[in-house]
Design a protein around this motif. Structure first.
Motif, PDB file in Angstrom:
ATOM      1  N   CYS A 371      47.260  53.093 -36.971  1.00 41.86           N
ATOM      2  CA  CYS A 371      46.636  52.163 -37.940  1.00 41.86           C
ATOM      3  C   CYS A 371      45.554  52.168 -36.530  1.00 41.86           C
ATOM      4  CB  CYS A 371      47.956  51.603 -38.051  1.00 41.86           C
ATOM      5  SG  CYS A 371      48.467  50.927 -37.266  1.00 41.86           S
ATOM      6  N   LEU A 372      44.905  51.340 -37.056  1.00 40.59           N
ATOM      7  CA  LEU A 372      43.520  50.511 -36.576  1.00 40.59           C
ATOM      8  C   LEU A 372      44.502  48.953 -36.447  1.00 40.59           C
ATOM      9  CD1 LEU A 372      40.507  51.587 -38.316  1.00 40.59           C
ATOM     10  CD2 LEU A 372      41.632  52.954 -36.020  1.00 40.59           C
ATOM     11  N   LEU A 373      43.784  48.449 -34.987  1.00 39.87           N
ATOM     12  CA  LEU A 373      44.648  47.283 -34.652  1.00 39.87           C
ATOM     13  C   LEU A 373      42.755  46.219 -34.564  1.00 39.87           C
ATOM     14  CD1 LEU A 373      47.100  47.835 -31.934  1.00 39.87           C
ATOM     15  CD2 LEU A 373      47.423  47.491 -34.136  1.00 39.87           C
ATOM     16  N   VAL A 374      42.381  45.628 -35.577  1.00 38.74           N
ATOM     17  CA  VAL A 374      40.989  45.291 -35.824  1.00 38.74           C
ATOM     18  C   VAL A 374      41.200  43.285 -35.874  1.00 38.74           C
ATOM     19  CG1 VAL A 374      38.956  45.046 -37.130  1.00 38.74           C
ATOM     20  CG2 VAL A 374      40.409  46.953 -37.551  1.00 38.74           C
ATOM     21  N   PRO A 375      40.455  43.140 -34.380  1.00 39.93           N
ATOM     22  CA  PRO A 375      40.533  41.614 -34.293  1.00 39.93           C
ATOM     23  C   PRO A 375      39.302  41.292 -35.307  1.00 39.93           C
ATOM     24  CG  PRO A 375      39.499  42.664 -32.417  1.00 39.93           C
ATOM     25  CD  PRO A 375      40.012  43.778 -33.294  1.00 39.93           C
ATOM     26  N   LEU A 376      39.932  40.100 -35.699  1.00 39.97           N
ATOM     27  CA  LEU A 376      38.436  39.406 -36.160  1.00 39.97           C
ATOM     28  C   LEU A 376      37.284  39.576 -35.419  1.00 39.97           C
ATOM     29  CD1 LEU A 376      39.954  35.962 -37.115  1.00 39.97           C
ATOM     30  CD2 LEU A 376      39.316  37.645 -38.692  1.00 39.97           C
ATOM     31  N   SER A 377      35.840  39.837 -36.032  1.00 41.27           N
ATOM     32  CA  SER A 377      33.829  39.896 -35.459  1.00 41.27           C
ATOM     33  C   SER A 377      33.689  38.698 -34.348  1.00 41.27           C
ATOM     34  CB  SER A 377      33.949  39.776 -36.192  1.00 41.27           C
ATOM     35  OG  SER A 377      33.462  38.504 -37.642  1.00 41.27           O
ATOM     36  N   THR A 378      35.127  37.636 -34.871  1.00 42.18           N
ATOM     37  CA  THR A 378      34.527  36.747 -33.754  1.00 42.18           C
ATOM     38  C   THR A 378      35.521  36.182 -32.410  1.00 42.18           C
ATOM     39  OG1 THR A 378      36.016  35.456 -34.866  1.00 42.18           O
ATOM     40  CG2 THR A 378      33.647  35.170 -35.331  1.00 42.18           C
ATOM     41  N   HIS A 379      35.966  36.715 -32.216  1.00 46.22           N
ATOM     42  CA  HIS A 379      37.162  37.330 -31.753  1.00 46.22           C
ATOM     43  C   HIS A 379      37.162  39.129 -30.750  1.00 46.22           C
ATOM     44  CE1 HIS A 379      38.320  33.862 -33.320  1.00 46.22           C
ATOM     45  NE2 HIS A 379      38.305  33.548 -32.004  1.00 46.22           N
ATOM     46  N   PRO A 380      36.038  39.361 -30.253  1.00 42.05           N
ATOM     47  CA  PRO A 380      36.353  40.348 -29.885  1.00 42.05           C
ATOM     48  C   PRO A 380      37.070  40.568 -28.363  1.00 42.05           C
ATOM     49  CG  PRO A 380      34.326  39.651 -28.996  1.00 42.05           C
ATOM     50  CD  PRO A 380      35.477  38.669 -29.941  1.00 42.05           C
ATOM     51  N   ILE A 381      37.677  41.862 -28.269  1.00 43.69           N
ATOM     52  CA  ILE A 381      38.121  42.723 -26.765  1.00 43.69           C
ATOM     53  C   ILE A 381      37.766  41.168 -25.940  1.00 43.69           C
ATOM     54  CG2 ILE A 381      39.546  43.759 -25.451  1.00 43.69           C
ATOM     55  CD1 ILE A 381      40.904  43.343 -28.168  1.00 43.69           C
ATOM     56  N   ALA A 382      37.916  41.481 -24.777  1.00 42.38           N
ATOM     57  CA  ALA A 382      37.403  40.567 -23.485  1.00 42.38           C
ATOM     58  C   ALA A 382      37.320  41.575 -22.289  1.00 42.38           C
ATOM     59  CB  ALA A 382      37.856  39.567 -22.931  1.00 42.38           C
ATOM     60  N   SER A 383      36.442  42.446 -21.632  1.00 37.55           N
ATOM     61  CA  SER A 383      36.242  43.380 -21.349  1.00 37.55           C
ATOM     62  C   SER A 383      36.895  44.960 -21.371  1.00 37.55           C
ATOM     63  CB  SER A 383      36.324  42.932 -19.742  1.00 37.55           C
ATOM     64  OG  SER A 383      36.181  42.316 -19.252  1.00 37.55           O
ATOM     65  N   PRO A 384      36.236  45.116 -22.742  1.00 40.18           N
ATOM     66  CA  PRO A 384      37.743  46.908 -22.503  1.00 40.18           C
ATOM     67  C   PRO A 384      37.212  48.077 -22.258  1.00 40.18           C
ATOM     68  CG  PRO A 384      36.227  45.910 -23.945  1.00 40.18           C
ATOM     69  CD  PRO A 384      35.935  45.185 -23.314  1.00 40.18           C
ATOM     70  N   CYS A 385      36.938  47.515 -21.116  1.00 40.66           N
ATOM     71  CA  CYS A 385      36.684  48.617 -19.410  1.00 40.66           C
ATOM     72  C   CYS A 385      37.905  48.845 -18.820  1.00 40.66           C
ATOM     73  CB  CYS A 385      35.378  49.166 -18.841  1.00 40.66           C
ATOM     74  SG  CYS A 385      33.662  49.603 -19.928  1.00 40.66           S
ATOM     75  N   ASN A 386      38.117  47.204 -18.990  1.00 39.49           N
ATOM     76  CA  ASN A 386      39.289  47.095 -17.671  1.00 39.49           C
ATOM     77  C   ASN A 386      39.861  45.904 -18.529  1.00 39.49           C
ATOM     78  OD1 ASN A 386      40.827  46.401 -15.718  1.00 39.49           O
ATOM     79  ND2 ASN A 386      39.347  45.226 -14.676  1.00 39.49           N
ATOM     80  N   PRO A 387      40.923  45.689 -19.768  1.00 40.13           N
ATOM     81  CA  PRO A 387      41.171  45.212 -20.516  1.00 40.13           C
ATOM     82  C   PRO A 387      42.845  44.186 -19.986  1.00 40.13           C
ATOM     83  CG  PRO A 387      41.676  47.330 -20.943  1.00 40.13           C
ATOM     84  CD  PRO A 387      41.320  47.564 -20.051  1.00 40.13           C
ATOM     85  N   VAL A 388      43.120  42.876 -20.096  1.00 37.61           N
ATOM     86  CA  VAL A 388      43.838  42.568 -19.726  1.00 37.61           C
ATOM     87  C   VAL A 388      45.158  42.739 -20.734  1.00 37.61           C
ATOM     88  CG1 VAL A 388      45.087  40.273 -18.847  1.00 37.61           C
ATOM     89  CG2 VAL A 388      42.674  41.001 -17.943  1.00 37.61           C
ATOM     90  N   TYR A 389      46.595  43.781 -20.959  1.00 39.59           N
ATOM     91  CA  TYR A 389      46.528  43.220 -22.335  1.00 39.59           C
ATOM     92  C   TYR A 389      48.594  43.588 -21.515  1.00 39.59           C
ATOM     93  CZ  TYR A 389      47.454  48.418 -20.925  1.00 39.59           C
ATOM     94  OH  TYR A 389      47.814  49.494 -20.861  1.00 39.59           O
ATOM     95  N   ALA A 390      49.829  42.909 -22.473  1.00 34.31           N
ATOM     96  CA  ALA A 390      51.204  43.281 -22.137  1.00 34.31           C
ATOM     97  C   ALA A 390      51.752  43.622 -23.620  1.00 34.31           C
ATOM     98  CB  ALA A 390      51.523  41.770 -21.615  1.00 34.31           C
ATOM     99  N   LEU A 391      52.126  44.767 -23.074  1.00 41.50           N
ATOM    100  CA  LEU A 391      53.155  44.263 -24.592  1.00 41.50           C
ATOM    101  C   LEU A 391      54.679  44.246 -24.041  1.00 41.50           C
ATOM    102  CD1 LEU A 391      51.753  49.137 -24.899  1.00 41.50           C
ATOM    103  CD2 LEU A 391      51.916  46.795 -26.804  1.00 41.50           C
ATOM    104  N   ASN A 392      54.897  43.792 -25.102  1.00 40.69           N
ATOM    105  CA  ASN A 392      56.432  42.537 -25.585  1.00 40.69           C
ATOM    106  C   ASN A 392      57.226  43.633 -26.131  1.00 40.69           C
ATOM    107  OD1 ASN A 392      58.734  41.019 -26.282  1.00 40.69           O
ATOM    108  ND2 ASN A 392      57.729  39.507 -24.395  1.00 40.69           N
TER     109      ASN A 392
END
Length: 500
Positions: A371-392
């Protein structure tokens, strides 16, 4: 560290490592690991990592060209009580309360390839560690020679250290001293140094000795390999340790038996290994101990060229490798992946994030997107080359930093504004609420370590070998048939070349 308390580890731009606690919406400084006592001997923390639960921490320290690893024990239970006491005092007092927290204690300090003074395997250890020293010196001489023209000669003692905290696996008696109430309490630490062929394992639950932190510890186990180690990873249960070697071979060690689970050659002639990780299935329970010798493990190998290989292997199974090329290798730089990591609570799935901000879950076995994980067009991912994320894993959720961009700004400009021009947002993707992903969710099962002796482990292994005799005979017959077919094909090609 507790239900409402988190331990935070930081390293600032001066190389100072600190330990904080987040408790009751307040942040408290608990301790500083490398306090500078002498300006001329300033120790710099290169990297440090805490174990799950905040009971231990390992820090790589550099000082005047020397590098070593310091292992600390944190009084997490005492800190929790002190935090609760500080909260009560703050409620009773109108001003700030100045408290002195209990200090962290150093368990031991490890230096690269130092000869052990004594031990049960002194001669074997000395030979392997001397081999490490010889290989390291040769690599450092080559590096110094290549960097001599640019003036970037590194100190001869600088070596990078990689470590992993290990949970109980039943191999050592000292492992039974682990906290019974803490499922993720580590009992050992495995370490390897850059330029080394050996994986070292140190027990954390040894009997305390006087000045134990000042004495160089002797490794409790040494696992030699045929070639230099480039990368490593441990499975979720930490029973298996995978090593990527510089000759394109992946070696998987079984900590319970103390022997290699398998050795697999990966077709990676175009580039050396960069990173290796497990794609774990559901963990074994205590009732599955008899089938553990036939367990399959899936491993993901990332190369410096961008190629990604999956390895499926096991003790009584035929190993196979597959390259993920269709979805992860592309001619467009914007489609190159910046994050490729396994999701521990989703079976055989990878989380992939590309430079253009596209996110999706990839099925490793079938090499197909789920599946694709698609955010809203008004909420893009910040710095996709160096993202800040966590999997809980507990909440089965992906947290990733995004940006809030107004619709007017999107219509005015085709490009996404920089993080400084818009407000940061926390984007949340809940995997447990999707019917497509529910079939991949791993059901939690309590993993109870079984403390068995080496004799019982050998008996269990021999029983499994006897039960799998027919399957091994079929595999042997199939291998011989393949060899005969290959021989016939080679003879035909040879005869054609001679006649032409």
């Amino acid at each position: 560290m507790a239900e409402t308390t988190y331990v935070l580890g930081t390293i600032d731009d001066m190389g100072v490592a600190r330990v904080f606690a987040y408790h009751n919406e307040d942040i408290h400084l608990l301790c500083v690991l490398n306090i500078m006592e002498n300006v001329n001997k300033r120790s710099i923390c290169l990297m440090y990592e805490m174990s799950e639960g905040g009971d231990y921490a390992a820090a790589s320290i550099s000082c005047n060209g020397a590098v070593w690893l310091e292992v600390y024990s944190f009084p997490s239970d005492v800190w929790q009580k002190e935090l609760e006491m500080a909260l009560l005092q703050e409620q009773d007092s109108s001003g700030d309360v100045d408290l002195k927290w209990s200090p962290a204690s150093m368990v031991f300090k490890i230096t690269p390839s130092k000869m052990p003074a004594d031990g049960p395997l002194e001669d074997f250890f000395a030979h392997c560690l001397a081999l490490d020293t010889h290989i390291s010196s040769r690599h450092q001489q080559e590096e110094q020679a290549s960097n001599a023209d640019t003036g970037k000669i590194k100190a001869a003692s600088e070596r990078r250290c990689t470590h992993h905290f290990l949970l109980p696996c039943g191999r050592f008696i000292g492992e039974s001293r682990a906290k019974p109430q803490s499922v993720g309490f580590p009992v050992a630490l495995c370490v390897w140094w850059s330029g080394s062929q050996n994986l070292l394992q140190y027990l954390l639950q040894k009997a305390p000795k006087k000045k134990s932190a000042d004495v160089e510890p002797v490794p409790d186990e040494l696992w030699p390999n045929a070639n230099e180690i480039l990368c490593s990873a441990v499975s979720r249960s930490t029973r298996y340790v995978a090593l990527g070697l510089d000759n394109g071979v992946v070696c998987v060690w079984d900590r319970q038996s103390g022997s290699p689970l398998s050795v697999v050659s990966v077709s990676a002639a175009d580039s050396a290994f960069l990173r290796i990780q497990f794609v774990d299935n559901s963990p074994l329970s205590a009732d599955d101990s008899h089938s553990s010798f036939t367990e399959k493990v899936q491993i993901l190998v990332l190369c410096k060229s961008g190629a990604i290989h999956t390895v499926t292997t096991g003790r009584e199974t035929q190993s196979c490798t597959m390259q993920l090329t269709d979805l992860l290798r592309t001619k467009h730089s914007g489609d190159l992946p910046t994050v490729v990591t396994s999701v521990q609570f989703l079976q055989n799935l990878l989380f992939v994030l590309q430079r253009n901000g596209k996110m999706f879950l990839l099925d490793v076995i079938n090499n197909t997107p789920v599946c694709l994980l698609v955010p809203l067009s008004t909420h893009p991912i910040a710095s996709p080359c160096n993202p800040v994320y966590a999997l809980n894993a507990k909440q089965k959720t992906l947290f990733i930093k995004g940006l809030h961009v107004s619709a007017h700004d999107l219509m005015r400009s085709c490009s996404v504004p920089s993080p400084g021009e818009s407000q940061s947002q926390l984007l949340v993707f809940r995997f447990g609420e999707s019917d497509v992903i529910k079939q991949y969710i791993i059901s939690p099962r309590q993993q109870t370590p079984s403390y068995v002796t080496r004799e019982e482990t050998c008996d269990l292994y021999l029983q499994q070998r006897a039960l799998s005799l027919d399957e091994r005979r079929k595999a042997q017959k199939q291998t011989w048939n393949q060899l005969k077919e290959t021989e016939v094909a080679v003879k035909r090609r040879h005869s054609r070349s001679t006649t032409s």
